[in-house]
Design an enzyme around this catalytic site. Structure first.
Site, PDB file in Angstrom:
ATOM      1  N   ASN A   1      -1.964  18.413  21.253  1.00  0.00           N
ATOM      2  CA  ASN A   1      -1.016  17.427  20.713  1.00  0.00           C
ATOM      3  C   ASN A   1      -0.136  17.971  19.589  1.00  0.00           C
ATOM      4  O   ASN A   1       1.045  17.652  19.497  1.00  0.00           O
ATOM      5  CB  ASN A   1      -1.768  16.162  20.273  1.00  0.00           C
ATOM      6  CG  ASN A   1      -2.735  16.428  19.166  1.00  0.00           C
ATOM      7  OD1 ASN A   1      -3.313  17.507  19.075  1.00  0.00           O
ATOM      8  ND2 ASN A   1      -2.912  15.463  18.299  1.00  0.00           N
TER       9      ASN A   1
ATOM     10  N   GLU B   1     -13.554  18.156  14.840  1.00  0.00           N
ATOM     11  CA  GLU B   1     -12.546  17.131  14.527  1.00  0.00           C
ATOM     12  C   GLU B   1     -12.205  16.451  15.847  1.00  0.00           C
ATOM     13  O   GLU B   1     -11.549  17.046  16.697  1.00  0.00           O
ATOM     14  CB  GLU B   1     -11.299  17.779  13.927  1.00  0.00           C
ATOM     15  CG  GLU B   1     -11.545  18.574  12.650  1.00  0.00           C
ATOM     16  CD  GLU B   1     -11.918  17.691  11.474  1.00  0.00           C
ATOM     17  OE1 GLU B   1     -11.625  16.486  11.510  1.00  0.00           O
ATOM     18  OE2 GLU B   1     -12.519  18.212  10.526  1.00  0.00           O
TER      19      GLU B   1
ATOM     20  N   CYS C   1      -4.000  12.230  16.594  1.00  0.00           N
ATOM     21  CA  CYS C   1      -5.320  11.628  16.365  1.00  0.00           C
ATOM     22  C   CYS C   1      -5.276  10.637  15.213  1.00  0.00           C
ATOM     23  O   CYS C   1      -6.159   9.795  15.089  1.00  0.00           O
ATOM     24  CB  CYS C   1      -6.342  12.725  16.091  1.00  0.00           C
ATOM     25  SG  CYS C   1      -5.810  13.813  14.762  1.00  0.00           S
TER      26      CYS C   1
ATOM     27  N   GLU D   1     -12.300  19.670   7.132  1.00  0.00           N
ATOM     28  CA  GLU D   1     -11.449  20.849   7.021  1.00  0.00           C
ATOM     29  C   GLU D   1     -10.455  20.593   5.893  1.00  0.00           C
ATOM     30  O   GLU D   1     -10.471  19.540   5.281  1.00  0.00           O
ATOM     31  CB  GLU D   1     -10.769  21.114   8.366  1.00  0.00           C
ATOM     32  CG  GLU D   1     -11.819  21.380   9.449  1.00  0.00           C
ATOM     33  CD  GLU D   1     -11.275  21.887  10.776  1.00  0.00           C
ATOM     34  OE1 GLU D   1     -10.066  21.789  11.016  1.00  0.00           O
ATOM     35  OE2 GLU D   1     -12.088  22.405  11.559  1.00  0.00           O
TER      36      GLU D   1
HETATM   37  P1  NDP Z   1      -9.960  18.396  24.808  1.00  0.00           P
HETATM   38  O1  NDP Z   1     -11.266  18.065  24.186  1.00  0.00           O
HETATM   39  O2  NDP Z   1      -9.785  18.167  26.237  1.00  0.00           O
HETATM   40  O3  NDP Z   1      -9.589  19.930  24.558  1.00  0.00           O
HETATM   41  C1  NDP Z   1      -9.524  20.509  23.274  1.00  0.00           C
HETATM   42  C2  NDP Z   1      -9.706  22.005  23.406  1.00  0.00           C
HETATM   43  O4  NDP Z   1     -11.028  22.279  23.860  1.00  0.00           O
HETATM   44  C3  NDP Z   1      -8.774  22.643  24.421  1.00  0.00           C
HETATM   45  O5  NDP Z   1      -8.437  23.938  23.978  1.00  0.00           O
HETATM   46  C4  NDP Z   1      -9.653  22.679  25.651  1.00  0.00           C
HETATM   47  O6  NDP Z   1      -9.217  23.616  26.562  1.00  0.00           O
HETATM   48  C5  NDP Z   1     -10.981  23.065  25.041  1.00  0.00           C
HETATM   49  N1  NDP Z   1     -12.146  22.744  25.855  1.00  0.00           N
HETATM   50  C6  NDP Z   1     -12.259  21.818  26.848  1.00  0.00           C
HETATM   51  N2  NDP Z   1     -13.519  21.854  27.369  1.00  0.00           N
HETATM   52  C7  NDP Z   1     -14.214  22.799  26.686  1.00  0.00           C
HETATM   53  C8  NDP Z   1     -15.552  23.289  26.719  1.00  0.00           C
HETATM   54  N3  NDP Z   1     -16.457  22.799  27.567  1.00  0.00           N
HETATM   55  N4  NDP Z   1     -15.914  24.259  25.868  1.00  0.00           N
HETATM   56  C9  NDP Z   1     -15.028  24.752  24.970  1.00  0.00           C
HETATM   57  N5  NDP Z   1     -13.744  24.342  24.894  1.00  0.00           N
HETATM   58  C10 NDP Z   1     -13.332  23.363  25.714  1.00  0.00           C
HETATM   59  O7  NDP Z   1      -8.889  17.613  23.931  1.00  0.00           O
HETATM   60  P2  NDP Z   1      -7.341  17.524  24.201  1.00  0.00           P
HETATM   61  O8  NDP Z   1      -6.733  18.885  24.235  1.00  0.00           O
HETATM   62  O9  NDP Z   1      -7.159  16.592  25.348  1.00  0.00           O
HETATM   63  O10 NDP Z   1      -6.834  16.859  22.841  1.00  0.00           O
HETATM   64  C11 NDP Z   1      -6.802  15.505  22.644  1.00  0.00           C
HETATM   65  C12 NDP Z   1      -8.004  15.043  21.828  1.00  0.00           C
HETATM   66  O11 NDP Z   1      -8.031  15.719  20.599  1.00  0.00           O
HETATM   67  C13 NDP Z   1      -7.945  13.584  21.499  1.00  0.00           C
HETATM   68  O12 NDP Z   1      -9.199  12.985  21.700  1.00  0.00           O
HETATM   69  C14 NDP Z   1      -7.602  13.573  20.024  1.00  0.00           C
HETATM   70  O13 NDP Z   1      -8.014  12.433  19.342  1.00  0.00           O
HETATM   71  C15 NDP Z   1      -8.279  14.794  19.555  1.00  0.00           C
HETATM   72  N6  NDP Z   1      -7.692  15.247  18.307  1.00  0.00           N
HETATM   73  C16 NDP Z   1      -8.408  15.144  17.156  1.00  0.00           C
HETATM   74  C17 NDP Z   1      -7.852  15.523  15.955  1.00  0.00           C
HETATM   75  C18 NDP Z   1      -8.649  15.478  14.685  1.00  0.00           C
HETATM   76  O14 NDP Z   1      -8.239  16.115  13.717  1.00  0.00           O
HETATM   77  N7  NDP Z   1      -9.752  14.772  14.614  1.00  0.00           N
HETATM   78  C19 NDP Z   1      -6.471  16.024  15.871  1.00  0.00           C
HETATM   79  C20 NDP Z   1      -5.826  16.104  17.151  1.00  0.00           C
HETATM   80  C21 NDP Z   1      -6.427  15.724  18.320  1.00  0.00           C
HETATM   81  P3  NDP Z   1      -8.299  23.124  27.799  1.00  0.00           P
HETATM   82  O15 NDP Z   1      -7.134  22.434  27.225  1.00  0.00           O
HETATM   83  O16 NDP Z   1      -7.967  24.401  28.403  1.00  0.00           O
HETATM   84  O17 NDP Z   1      -9.181  22.244  28.607  1.00  0.00           O
END
Ligand code: NDP
Length: 481
Positions: free
Chosen positions: A150, A248, A282, A461
């Site tokens: 995002n 996070e 988020c 963080e």
């Molecule tokens: P995901 O959890 O799908 O993916 C996040 C990252 O983790 C990506 O790089 C993804 O790779 C990787 N990933 C996915 N599966 C695995 C695994 N089994 N092991 C290790 N890494 C993995 O989240 P999104 O990218 O869809 O992001 C949106 C989410 O992030 C929302 O829920 C949002 O709320 C949250 N978010 C939280 C924030 C915070 O600060 N708390 C800030 C911004 C977003 P790939 O994309 O290749 O699958």
């Protein structure tokens, strides 16, 4: 078609599998680059490089690390426009947002943490007249950084900069959905003359490349930002290996509006806190709670303003909201809108895919959507949608507003609008979230602790919290006589 490359041991390289998959421009639906399909072999190479690099890197002076990280900030500044365009094409966000928020913040992350490390100190405890204890904070070794789509470069650098500043070597994986700016960043590391193997970028799917990072025994800590379900999977792998974890995760943030607020400021900010970046932040407020005495007025004024938002080509200056990041995420949001209607929700505006002419006719756009008439505990009001969809709910009492705010499994951020000072403090203390914004939104000071409670994550963080996370405290006790 341009192929993105991994960055391992100071070299841009092809994945071990030699396989690639498509990277889409969400504003057109077309493929515009190819992403390496990396896996455990690539992570292994990166870990070996990082192991070789760590002894020298961890021994560099703070000044050397400051200089190198500041040179990344400077190079990023020089290439701001190129990075902003790449971010907009990869993510679908308006170019003007990438230019004014995402890339400037990535620059700030390097500037902030290169300065922060020069100010980082640790504790000393004088134990009566018997002993002195002091705490060494030493780098962990090799750390993994996994970031979401995002705010791609913004969140990627939020992890990478403090990890490197603290003297660690890093294996980082950007989201496979938005890998481009992390790739461009690795080119800057070469240009800046960063030592080989200190910073490595692996591109690929989460369940392969990401999982290989999390499960590698030599990777001592993982900082992850992403969905709650992925966070659980990561914790399940990392916990038995006793890795340090910073998670996070998702949010379902309340915006609580009292009748005594500064109405104009509230209205303008609530449009932003609901729909900036297509609601894919988020920290966006997705449940808007409004004191009943102003509910009708707010509903009318807010809906009018939301209808005026221009959904459009992300490259155009006049666009307010751009494309949804992927077809898969577009489908998820559309499903949630139909779920809201099935649950009895009344759509006040939006609720449909937006069809754009010309260049963007194949893109994934959704009209900013406002829904009311839903109970606080229905799925729409409990589950994270992470798109341009908000619900409105009236409330009568402070207790009710707090109860509804705290009723989800998430606890990342809360937004509160009131001019009543004592009420503001009272409610801030009661809200179960890691961050409370009063009469503002996204006003960030990078020194403050950032993170969530409940299913929104573990750990904080930002500022010194990040430097503490990326170092191991060691207490040394010296007896005085
Ligand atoms: P995901 O959890 O799908 O993916 C996040 C990252 O983790 C990506 O790089 C993804 O790779 C990787 N990933 C996915 N599966 C695995 C695994 N089994 N092991 C290790 N890494 C993995 O989240 P999104 O990218 O869809 O992001 C949106 C989410 O992030 C929302 O829920 C949002 O709320 C949250 N978010 C939280 C924030 C915070 O600060 N708390 C800030 C911004 C977003 P790939 O994309 O290749 O699958």
């Amino acid at each position: 078609m341009d192929k993105i490359k991994n960055y391992i041991d100071g070299i841009l390289t092809t994945p071990y599998s030699n396989n690639y998959f498509n990277n889409f421009d969400p504003s057109t639906g077309g493929v515009f680059t190819m992403i390496p399909d990396s896996g455990a072999e690539d992570v292994e190479l990166a870990v070996s490089a990082a192991e070789r690099a760590f002894p020298a890197w961890s021994a560099t002076s703070v000044e050397e690390r400051y200089d190198l990280l500041m040179s990344i900030a400077r190079l990023l500044k020089e290439r701001l426009e190129k990075f902003a365009l790449a971010e907009s094409m990869d993510n679908g966000k308006p170019l003007k947002l990438a230019r004014t928020v995402d890339i400037p913040r990535a620059i700030k992350n390097f500037e902030f943490f290169s300065n922060a490390i020069t100010q980082f100190s640790s504790e000393a405890h004088s134990t009566d007249n018997v002993a002195i204890n002091y705490t060494l904070r030493q780098p962990l070794g090799i750390v993994g950084a996994i970031s979401p789509w995002n705010l791609p470069l913004y969140l990627f650098t939020w992890k990478v900069a403090p990890a490197l500043a603290a003297g660690n070597c890093v294996i980082a994986k950007p989201s496979e959905v938005t890998p481009l700016t992390a790739y461009l960043l690795s080119e800057l590391f070469i240009e800046a003359g960063f030592p080989q193997g200190v910073f490595n970028v692996i591109h690929g799917y989460g369940h392969t490349a990401g999982k290989a990072i999390v499960s590698h025994p030599q990777i001592k800590a993982v900082t992850f930002t992403g969905g709650t379900r992925t966070g659980k999977d990561i914790a399940a792998i990392a916990a038995p290996m006793f890795k340090k974890l910073s998670l996070e995760l998702g949010g379902k943030n309340p915006t609580v509006i009292f009748a005594d607020c500064n109405y104009e400021q509230m209205l303008e900010t609530t449009v932003r806190s609901s729909f900036t970046n297509q609601g894919e932040i988020c920290l966006c407020g997705s449940r808007i709670l409004v004191e009943r005495s102003i509910y009708e007025k707010f509903r009318k004024d807010f809906t009018e303003k939301v209808k005026a938002l221009r959904v459009g080509d992300p490259l155009l200056e006049e666009t307010d909201t751009g494309a949804i990041v992927s077809k898969q995420h577009f489908d998820k949001i559309m499903y949630h809108i139909s779920l809201a209607v099935n649950e009895g929700g009344r759509v006040l505006c939006g609720g449909k895919a937006a069809r754009l002419p010309g260049r963007c006719s194949g893109g994934w756009f959704i009209e900013p959507t406002v829904i009311e008439n839903l109970p606080y505990n229905c799925r729409t009001n409990l589950e994270e949608i992470f798109g341009p969809v908000v619900t409105l709910m009236p409330f009568d009492t402070e207790e009710q507003a707090i109860g509804i705010s705290n009723s989800t499994e998430y606890g990342l951020a809360s937004i509160l609008w009131t001019e009543n000072l004592t009420r503001a403090h009272r409610i801030a203390a009661e809200l179960k979230s890691g961050i409370v914004w009063i009469n503002c939104w996204m006003l960030r000071d990078l020194r403050t602790p950032f993170g969530g409670v409940k299913n929104s994550g573990v750990g904080r963080e930002g500022g010194l919290e990040a430097l503490r996370f990326f170092t191991e405290p060691k207490n040394v006790c010296i007896k005085l006589n």
